[in-house]
Design a protein around this motif. Structure first.
Motif, PDB file in Angstrom:
ATOM      1  N   GLY A  46       0.787  -1.230   0.000  1.00  0.00           N
ATOM      2  CA  GLY A  46       0.000   0.000   0.000  1.00  0.00           C
ATOM      3  C   GLY A  46       0.813   1.269   0.000  1.00  0.00           C
ATOM      4  N   ARG A  47       1.980   1.224  -0.561  1.00  0.00           N
ATOM      5  CA  ARG A  47       2.866   2.388  -0.522  1.00  0.00           C
ATOM      6  C   ARG A  47       2.735   3.310  -1.725  1.00  0.00           C
ATOM      7  NH1 ARG A  47       7.621  -1.177   1.627  1.00  0.00           N
ATOM      8  NH2 ARG A  47       7.126  -1.157   3.827  1.00  0.00           N
ATOM      9  N   VAL A  48       1.807   3.028  -2.610  1.00  0.00           N
ATOM     10  CA  VAL A  48       1.662   3.865  -3.802  1.00  0.00           C
ATOM     11  C   VAL A  48       0.770   5.051  -3.430  1.00  0.00           C
ATOM     12  CG1 VAL A  48       0.970   3.941  -6.232  1.00  0.00           C
ATOM     13  CG2 VAL A  48       1.954   1.865  -5.287  1.00  0.00           C
ATOM     14  N   ASN A  49       1.402   6.054  -2.828  1.00  0.00           N
ATOM     15  CA  ASN A  49       0.671   7.259  -2.430  1.00  0.00           C
ATOM     16  C   ASN A  49       0.480   8.170  -3.647  1.00  0.00           C
ATOM     17  OD1 ASN A  49       3.115   8.572  -2.864  1.00  0.00           O
ATOM     18  ND2 ASN A  49       3.690   8.496  -0.708  1.00  0.00           N
ATOM     19  N   GLU A  50      -0.074   9.323  -3.423  1.00  0.00           N
ATOM     20  CA  GLU A  50      -0.362  10.238  -4.541  1.00  0.00           C
ATOM     21  C   GLU A  50       0.897  10.633  -5.309  1.00  0.00           C
ATOM     22  OE1 GLU A  50      -3.403  10.940  -5.757  1.00  0.00           O
ATOM     23  OE2 GLU A  50      -4.049   9.521  -4.217  1.00  0.00           O
TER      24      GLU A  50
END
Length: 159
Positions: A46-50
């Motif tokens: 879940g590290r794909v931030n904006e």
């Protein structure tokens, strides 16, 4: 004691059945795509931030418009499929979230209407119990358990 019906919009049996059918169809179509991640997996993937999504979008743009600059080690066919799936899933989840929030807000209003009506009915039962009507005395005692000493009866909190 009176109350206002804040939400007078009610699903018909037909509308509710259509919604249930549509949700079942949606579930069946999506079933093979649903993934259950553990808390650790969610943390890991879940590290794909904006900011990182902007990177993915920029790489996609280079891939589409200047393919000679792309890394040969990347499976670009799979990259394209993932990119399109990500866009589609985001579109679906955004729509579902908007629907969910709107329905939840409508539910809150119906909860409020029910609670206000219940308070009115309780007040009436209390009044009638004072006339020594045994049926209303029983009802009043039965409902009284939901009210604790020191708290006001007419609270506007969600029930």
């Amino acid at each position: 004691m009176s109350f206002a019906n804040y939400n007078s919009q009610h699903f018909t049996e037909e509308e509710f059945a259509r919604i249930q059918d549509a949700l079942n169809t949606l579930k069946q179509v999506c079933e093979k795509y649903l993934v259950n991640l553990s808390a650790d997996e969610r943390q890991k993937y879940g590290r794909v931030n904006e900011q990182n999504k902007l990177l993915v979008n920029k790489v996609y743009d280079y891939h589409k418009h200047q393919a000679e600059l792309q890394a040969p080690e990347v499976n670009w066919e799979e990259f394209d499929k993932d990119y399109i799936s990500r866009q589609r899933l985001e579109s679906i989840t955004n729509l579902l979230e908007r629907i969910s929030i709107g329905l939840y807000n409508a539910k809150i209003m119906h909860d409020h209407d029910n609670y206000q009506a219940a308070l009115t009915d309780y007040a009436y039962a209390s009044y009638k119990a004072g006339t020594l009507d045994p049926n209303f005395e029983k009802k009043y005692k039965d409902l009284k358990q939901f009210f604790t000493k020191g708290k006001t009866k007419n609270t506007n909190k969600e029930s």
